[in-house]
Scaffold this motif. Structure first.
Motif, PDB file in Angstrom:
ATOM      1  N   ARG A 202      11.879  -5.823  12.925  1.00 24.58           N
ATOM      2  CA  ARG A 202      10.680  -6.546  13.354  1.00 24.58           C
ATOM      3  C   ARG A 202      10.216  -6.109  14.743  1.00 24.58           C
TER       4      ARG A 202
ATOM      5  N   LEU B 250       6.669   1.151  17.721  1.00 27.44           N
ATOM      6  CA  LEU B 250       5.806   1.805  16.736  1.00 27.44           C
ATOM      7  C   LEU B 250       5.359   3.191  17.192  1.00 27.44           C
TER       8      LEU B 250
ATOM      9  N   ASP C 295       5.244  -1.809   3.658  1.00 30.02           N
ATOM     10  CA  ASP C 295       5.955  -2.986   4.160  1.00 30.02           C
ATOM     11  C   ASP C 295       6.097  -4.006   3.036  1.00 30.02           C
TER      12      ASP C 295
ATOM     13  N   TYR D  46       4.779  -6.731   9.591  1.00 28.85           N
ATOM     14  CA  TYR D  46       3.798  -6.217  10.547  1.00 28.85           C
ATOM     15  C   TYR D  46       2.396  -6.601  10.117  1.00 28.85           C
ATOM     16  N   ARG D  47       1.502  -6.687  11.091  1.00 30.17           N
ATOM     17  CA  ARG D  47       0.098  -6.997  10.811  1.00 30.17           C
ATOM     18  C   ARG D  47      -0.658  -5.704  10.510  1.00 30.17           C
TER      19      ARG D  47
ATOM     20  N   GLU E 296      -2.499  -4.260  13.518  1.00 33.81           N
ATOM     21  CA  GLU E 296      -1.597  -3.670  14.510  1.00 33.81           C
ATOM     22  C   GLU E 296      -1.158  -2.271  14.071  1.00 33.81           C
ATOM     23  N   MET E 297      -0.832  -2.126  12.803  1.00 32.57           N
ATOM     24  CA  MET E 297      -0.397  -0.824  12.300  1.00 32.57           C
ATOM     25  C   MET E 297      -1.537   0.193  12.336  1.00 32.57           C
TER      26      MET E 297
ATOM     27  N   TYR F 196      -1.000   2.066   6.279  1.00 33.19           N
ATOM     28  CA  TYR F 196      -0.137   0.901   6.084  1.00 33.19           C
ATOM     29  C   TYR F 196      -0.508   0.170   4.805  1.00 33.19           C
TER      30      TYR F 196
ATOM     31  N   SER G  21       0.930  -3.210   2.436  1.00 30.10           N
ATOM     32  CA  SER G  21       1.860  -4.332   2.303  1.00 30.10           C
ATOM     33  C   SER G  21       1.692  -4.911   0.911  1.00 30.10           C
TER      34      SER G  21
END
Length: 79
Positions: free
Chosen positions: A37, A41, A55, A60-61, A64-65, A72, A74
């Motif tokens: 966490r 990065l 992910d 992670y948001r 943010e990525m 990214y 998810s």
């Protein structure tokens, strides 16, 4: 980790996430453990061959990525 080595001796084990990411085409996060966490990065991206992160735990948001230059994805998060 020692038990895993006994059960799965053919797998390559790494000392940390950064070693694991070295020259990786993609990084798949499958755990919510604290040490994953709080990754640096910028450093992870520098280690990777391609900055792609999948992910599976949503730790992670996406914004943010993206700001760090990752592709990214998810699972289970509304788009």
């Amino acid at each position: 980790m020692e038990q895993a080595r006994k059960e799965l001796p053919e797998i390559e084990y790494c000392t940390d996430a950064y070693e694991c990411a070295r020259q990786a085409d993609a990084l798949v996060i499958v755990t919510e453990w604290r040490q994953f966490r709080a990754l640096d990065l910028k450093r992870i991206k520098q280690e990777m061959k391609h900055p792609v992160v999948v992910d599976l735990r949503n730790i992670y948001r996406p914004d943010e990525m993206a700001a760090h230059g990752f592709t990214y994805e998810s699972i289970g998060r509304p788009r």
